[in-house]
Design a protein around this motif. Structure first.
Motif, PDB file in Angstrom:
ATOM      1  N   GLY A 154      -2.001   0.902  19.837  1.00 14.95           N
ATOM      2  CA  GLY A 154      -2.316   1.426  18.508  1.00 14.95           C
ATOM      3  C   GLY A 154      -1.291   2.421  18.021  1.00 14.95           C
ATOM      4  O   GLY A 154      -0.967   2.462  16.830  1.00 14.95           O
ATOM      5  N   GLY A 155      -0.747   3.236  18.953  1.00 15.55           N
ATOM      6  CA  GLY A 155       0.198   4.261  18.547  1.00 15.55           C
ATOM      7  C   GLY A 155       1.507   3.689  18.031  1.00 15.55           C
ATOM      8  O   GLY A 155       2.136   4.251  17.133  1.00 15.55           O
ATOM      9  N   VAL A 156       1.958   2.573  18.607  1.00 17.19           N
ATOM     10  CA  VAL A 156       3.159   1.913  18.114  1.00 17.19           C
ATOM     11  C   VAL A 156       2.856   1.123  16.853  1.00 17.19           C
ATOM     12  O   VAL A 156       3.628   1.108  15.897  1.00 17.19           O
ATOM     13  N   LEU A 157       1.694   0.458  16.840  1.00 17.42           N
ATOM     14  CA  LEU A 157       1.329  -0.352  15.677  1.00 17.42           C
ATOM     15  C   LEU A 157       1.083   0.515  14.447  1.00 17.42           C
ATOM     16  O   LEU A 157       1.458   0.138  13.324  1.00 17.42           O
ATOM     17  N   GLY A 158       0.467   1.702  14.635  1.00 21.48           N
ATOM     18  CA  GLY A 158       0.131   2.558  13.501  1.00 21.48           C
ATOM     19  C   GLY A 158       1.320   2.913  12.625  1.00 21.48           C
ATOM     20  O   GLY A 158       1.302   2.654  11.416  1.00 21.48           O
ATOM     21  N   PRO A 159       2.401   3.482  13.196  1.00 19.48           N
ATOM     22  CA  PRO A 159       3.565   3.788  12.359  1.00 19.48           C
ATOM     23  C   PRO A 159       4.206   2.556  11.734  1.00 19.48           C
ATOM     24  O   PRO A 159       4.737   2.619  10.625  1.00 19.48           O
ATOM     25  N   LEU A 162       3.109   1.453   8.201  1.00 19.94           N
ATOM     26  CA  LEU A 162       3.391   2.272   7.025  1.00 19.94           C
ATOM     27  C   LEU A 162       3.843   1.423   5.844  1.00 19.94           C
ATOM     28  O   LEU A 162       3.329   1.558   4.729  1.00 19.94           O
ATOM     29  N   THR A 163       4.817   0.551   6.076  1.00 17.07           N
ATOM     30  CA  THR A 163       5.363  -0.242   4.972  1.00 17.07           C
ATOM     31  C   THR A 163       4.336  -1.227   4.417  1.00 17.07           C
ATOM     32  O   THR A 163       4.094  -1.251   3.207  1.00 17.07           O
ATOM     33  N   PRO A 164       3.682  -2.064   5.268  1.00 13.30           N
ATOM     34  CA  PRO A 164       2.637  -2.931   4.707  1.00 13.30           C
ATOM     35  C   PRO A 164       1.464  -2.141   4.142  1.00 13.30           C
ATOM     36  O   PRO A 164       0.821  -2.575   3.180  1.00 13.30           O
ATOM     37  N   GLY A 165       1.193  -0.965   4.721  1.00 12.41           N
ATOM     38  CA  GLY A 165       0.120  -0.130   4.194  1.00 12.41           C
ATOM     39  C   GLY A 165       0.421   0.348   2.788  1.00 12.41           C
ATOM     40  O   GLY A 165      -0.468   0.384   1.928  1.00 12.41           O
ATOM     41  N   GLU A 166       1.690   0.705   2.535  1.00 13.00           N
ATOM     42  CA  GLU A 166       2.084   1.109   1.188  1.00 13.00           C
ATOM     43  C   GLU A 166       1.893  -0.024   0.188  1.00 13.00           C
ATOM     44  O   GLU A 166       1.423   0.183  -0.928  1.00 13.00           O
ATOM     45  N   ALA A 167       2.277  -1.239   0.607  1.00 13.26           N
ATOM     46  CA  ALA A 167       2.112  -2.400  -0.282  1.00 13.26           C
ATOM     47  C   ALA A 167       0.634  -2.655  -0.569  1.00 13.26           C
ATOM     48  O   ALA A 167       0.235  -2.895  -1.717  1.00 13.26           O
ATOM     49  N   LEU A 168      -0.187  -2.574   0.476  1.00 12.78           N
ATOM     50  CA  LEU A 168      -1.622  -2.779   0.287  1.00 12.78           C
ATOM     51  C   LEU A 168      -2.219  -1.661  -0.553  1.00 12.78           C
ATOM     52  O   LEU A 168      -3.084  -1.904  -1.410  1.00 12.78           O
ATOM     53  N   GLY A 169      -1.755  -0.423  -0.321  1.00 16.20           N
ATOM     54  CA  GLY A 169      -2.268   0.702  -1.100  1.00 16.20           C
ATOM     55  C   GLY A 169      -1.962   0.568  -2.579  1.00 16.20           C
ATOM     56  O   GLY A 169      -2.791   0.910  -3.424  1.00 16.20           O
ATOM     57  N   PRO A 175      -2.914   6.448  -3.916  1.00 13.58           N
ATOM     58  CA  PRO A 175      -1.747   7.300  -4.173  1.00 13.58           C
ATOM     59  C   PRO A 175      -0.587   6.921  -3.252  1.00 13.58           C
ATOM     60  O   PRO A 175      -0.805   6.363  -2.165  1.00 13.58           O
ATOM     61  N   PRO A 176       0.639   7.228  -3.630  1.00 12.74           N
ATOM     62  CA  PRO A 176       1.794   6.949  -2.769  1.00 12.74           C
ATOM     63  C   PRO A 176       1.658   7.629  -1.410  1.00 12.74           C
ATOM     64  O   PRO A 176       1.096   8.714  -1.292  1.00 12.74           O
ATOM     65  N   LEU A 177       2.176   6.959  -0.380  1.00 11.27           N
ATOM     66  CA  LEU A 177       2.206   7.448   1.004  1.00 11.27           C
ATOM     67  C   LEU A 177       0.835   7.498   1.670  1.00 11.27           C
ATOM     68  O   LEU A 177       0.691   8.106   2.738  1.00 11.27           O
ATOM     69  N   THR A 178      -0.183   6.874   1.082  1.00 12.73           N
ATOM     70  CA  THR A 178      -1.518   6.920   1.700  1.00 12.73           C
ATOM     71  C   THR A 178      -2.072   5.538   2.045  1.00 12.73           C
ATOM     72  O   THR A 178      -3.157   5.447   2.617  1.00 12.73           O
ATOM     73  N   GLY A 179      -1.350   4.474   1.712  1.00 14.09           N
ATOM     74  CA  GLY A 179      -1.897   3.139   1.926  1.00 14.09           C
ATOM     75  C   GLY A 179      -2.238   2.850   3.377  1.00 14.09           C
ATOM     76  O   GLY A 179      -3.223   2.158   3.670  1.00 14.09           O
ATOM     77  N   ALA A 180      -1.431   3.378   4.318  1.00 11.96           N
ATOM     78  CA  ALA A 180      -1.671   3.099   5.732  1.00 11.96           C
ATOM     79  C   ALA A 180      -2.999   3.676   6.215  1.00 11.96           C
ATOM     80  O   ALA A 180      -3.520   3.250   7.253  1.00 11.96           O
ATOM     81  N   TYR A 181      -3.564   4.622   5.481  1.00 14.91           N
ATOM     82  CA  TYR A 181      -4.854   5.189   5.887  1.00 14.91           C
ATOM     83  C   TYR A 181      -5.987   4.168   5.785  1.00 14.91           C
ATOM     84  O   TYR A 181      -7.056   4.368   6.375  1.00 14.91           O
ATOM     85  N   LEU A 182      -5.779   3.089   5.059  1.00 14.84           N
ATOM     86  CA  LEU A 182      -6.779   2.022   5.039  1.00 14.84           C
ATOM     87  C   LEU A 182      -6.986   1.461   6.448  1.00 14.84           C
ATOM     88  O   LEU A 182      -8.114   1.205   6.871  1.00 14.84           O
ATOM     89  N   VAL A 273      13.681   5.257   3.986  1.00 17.28           N
ATOM     90  CA  VAL A 273      13.041   6.376   4.680  1.00 17.28           C
ATOM     91  C   VAL A 273      11.803   5.910   5.426  1.00 17.28           C
ATOM     92  O   VAL A 273      11.621   6.197   6.616  1.00 17.28           O
ATOM     93  N   THR A 274      10.903   5.184   4.740  1.00 19.14           N
ATOM     94  CA  THR A 274       9.662   4.750   5.393  1.00 19.14           C
ATOM     95  C   THR A 274       9.949   3.811   6.560  1.00 19.14           C
ATOM     96  O   THR A 274       9.295   3.889   7.600  1.00 19.14           O
ATOM     97  N   LEU A 275      10.938   2.928   6.413  1.00 23.13           N
ATOM     98  CA  LEU A 275      11.283   2.021   7.509  1.00 23.13           C
ATOM     99  C   LEU A 275      11.869   2.784   8.684  1.00 23.13           C
ATOM    100  O   LEU A 275      11.492   2.565   9.840  1.00 23.13           O
ATOM    101  N   LEU A 276      12.787   3.701   8.401  1.00 22.10           N
ATOM    102  CA  LEU A 276      13.428   4.476   9.464  1.00 22.10           C
ATOM    103  C   LEU A 276      12.438   5.379  10.176  1.00 22.10           C
ATOM    104  O   LEU A 276      12.400   5.428  11.417  1.00 22.10           O
ATOM    105  N   VAL A 277      11.613   6.078   9.406  1.00 21.94           N
ATOM    106  CA  VAL A 277      10.626   6.974  10.006  1.00 21.94           C
ATOM    107  C   VAL A 277       9.605   6.176  10.811  1.00 21.94           C
ATOM    108  O   VAL A 277       9.257   6.536  11.944  1.00 21.94           O
TER     109      VAL A 277
END
Length: 417
Positions: A154-159, A162-169, A175-182, A273-277
């Motif tokens: 989960g810890g590797v999958l979670g970060p 981020l990118t697909p979470g942004e698209a889904l969000g 709001p921006p930068l919160t999609g992964a919280y879904l 940035v989101t991909l690198l982070v």
């Protein structure tokens, strides 16, 4: 209810407990991975000041520090299952508040939500101790390492979400930068249900019952009380966690600088940035959890203190790389991976040392104190890390962290007395 004291029955229950805790850690890793990756970026974006980015990680650790002892007391009285599920509830409420704060762009509300997520993480931290409640002494490190390892998935999958979470969000209007919280919400809810349904019998309550019946001769021996070794274990885990959390918390902001410089302020910089982070934090989390069963096995074979010192050596290598290679993305990524490895060795061995140095009736209290020390120190460290980053840069931050590595190494003879 009759206590279960037969060693083979205890071993069977312990195997089931480890499997349940491992699955719970997979889900918890997915949920917490987004918070670790996005917290500093959200704090910098909403506050408009990069120097405040460390307050996100500080809030996570503050929440964990505030709830570690109360949740440990709850576990001692009502069992691990109750403490773990309450922690999941805290995290679910915290995620909802963070998303709301991002929509309203209210910085204090964001920190309040992150504090609750940290409170949930205090419950999640108990999983590694729950894995040792019924473990035989010669397998304690391995069982603990197995549960910690499960967080890798989960810890590797979670970060990486981020990118697909942004698209889904964006599709659902978040709001921006919160999609992964879904993904975090789904994972936390699933972990809550898992613990409620499957963590039976409760490992801590059963261990306490076995300890009370030890006079009958059928129970495993009770660990001797070694308070000096327990104190060193607390310090070693806390110091290693401060080193890891402080440098890791500032890495997304530092990588943001490197990515924008590499793109010259072009339109694709945010995606870069989101991909690198996301990639860097995923590799860091892989280092934190991927080899924890190996470190647990080594702790059982070499001894707990030896593996704690191994962790300090790896942390020192990571910090030196970050100091002298702070302007090179590849070196920063390698340093973050090594930072996770060093943390893993010190944490697994330190937690095993704390457990075996403490009788079962005192364990929840000392474990709660240890987690409070670990998380509160990291909260202070994260805030100071933001100041150091803003004033002197990323390399200087890594160099300052070396002081704690040196202290942990110098004080190690205390654990052998």
């Amino acid at each position: 209810m009759t206590a279960v004291t037969a060693p083979e029955e205890v071993a069977r229950i312990q195997g089931r407990v480890v499997r349940v805790l491992a699955l719970g850690q997979v889900l918890g890793g997915v949920a917490f991975g987004a918070t670790v990756s996005l917290g500093a970026l959200l704090a910098a974006d909403i506050s408009g000041q990069e120097s405040l980015s460390g307050f996100a990680t500080a809030s996570v650790t503050l929440g964990a520090a505030l709830c570690a002892i109360p949740l440990a007391r709850l576990a001692a009285a009502r069992g691990r299952r109750t403490a773990l599920t309450l922690g999941n509830l805290f995290a679910l409420v915290g995620i909802a508040i963070v998303v709301t704060a991002a929509a309203l762009r209210v910085f204090p509300l964001l920190l309040a939500g992150v504090v609750l997520i940290g409170a949930g993480n205090a419950g999640n931290l108990q999983s590694r101790f729950a894995a040792t409640d019924l473990a035989a002494g010669e397998r304690r490190g391995r069982d603990l390492g197995t549960v910690v390892w499960a967080t890798t998935v989960g810890g590797v999958l979670g970060p990486l979400l981020l990118t697909p979470g942004e698209a889904l969000g964006r599709l659902v209007g978040m709001p921006p930068l919160t999609g992964a919280y879904l993904f975090s919400i789904v994972a936390q809810a699933a972990a809550l249900i898992l613990y409620l349904v499957a963590l039976r019998p409760d490992p801590l309550l059963l261990a306490q019952r076995i300890s009370r019946d030890a006079a009958g001769g059928a129970a495993p021996p009770v660990d001797a009380d070694r308070p000096l070794a327990a104190r060193y274990a607390m310090f070693a885990v806390a110091a290693s966690h401060v080193v890891m959390a402080s440098v890791m918390a500032m890495t997304p902001v530092h990588l943001q600088h490197l990515a924008h410089a590499g793109h010259g302020g072009a339109a694709g910089a945010n995606e870069a940035v989101t991909l690198l982070v996301g990639t860097t934090i995923a590799l860091h989390v892989l280092g934190m959890y991927g080899l924890s069963p190996v470190f647990g096995w080594l702790a059982d074979r070499w001894g707990r203190v030896a593996v704690v010192l191994l962790g300090q050596g790896v942390l020192a290598c990571a910090l030196l790389l970050a100091t002298f290679g702070s302007d090179v993305q590849g070196i920063v990524i390698v340093a973050l991976f090594l930072l996770g490895l060093g943390w893993s060795a010190a944490t697994v061995a330190g937690a095993a040392l704390l457990t075996e140095s403490t009788p079962v009736d005192l364990r929840p209290r000392r474990q709660g104190i240890g987690d409070t020390l670990m998380t509160s120190s990291a909260a202070v460290g994260a805030v100071l890390a933001g100041v150091v980053l803003g004033q002197w840069g990323y390399g200087a931050l890594a160099l300052v962290a070396l002081v704690l590595v040196a202290l942990t190494t110098v004080l190690s003879p205390l654990a052998r007395r």
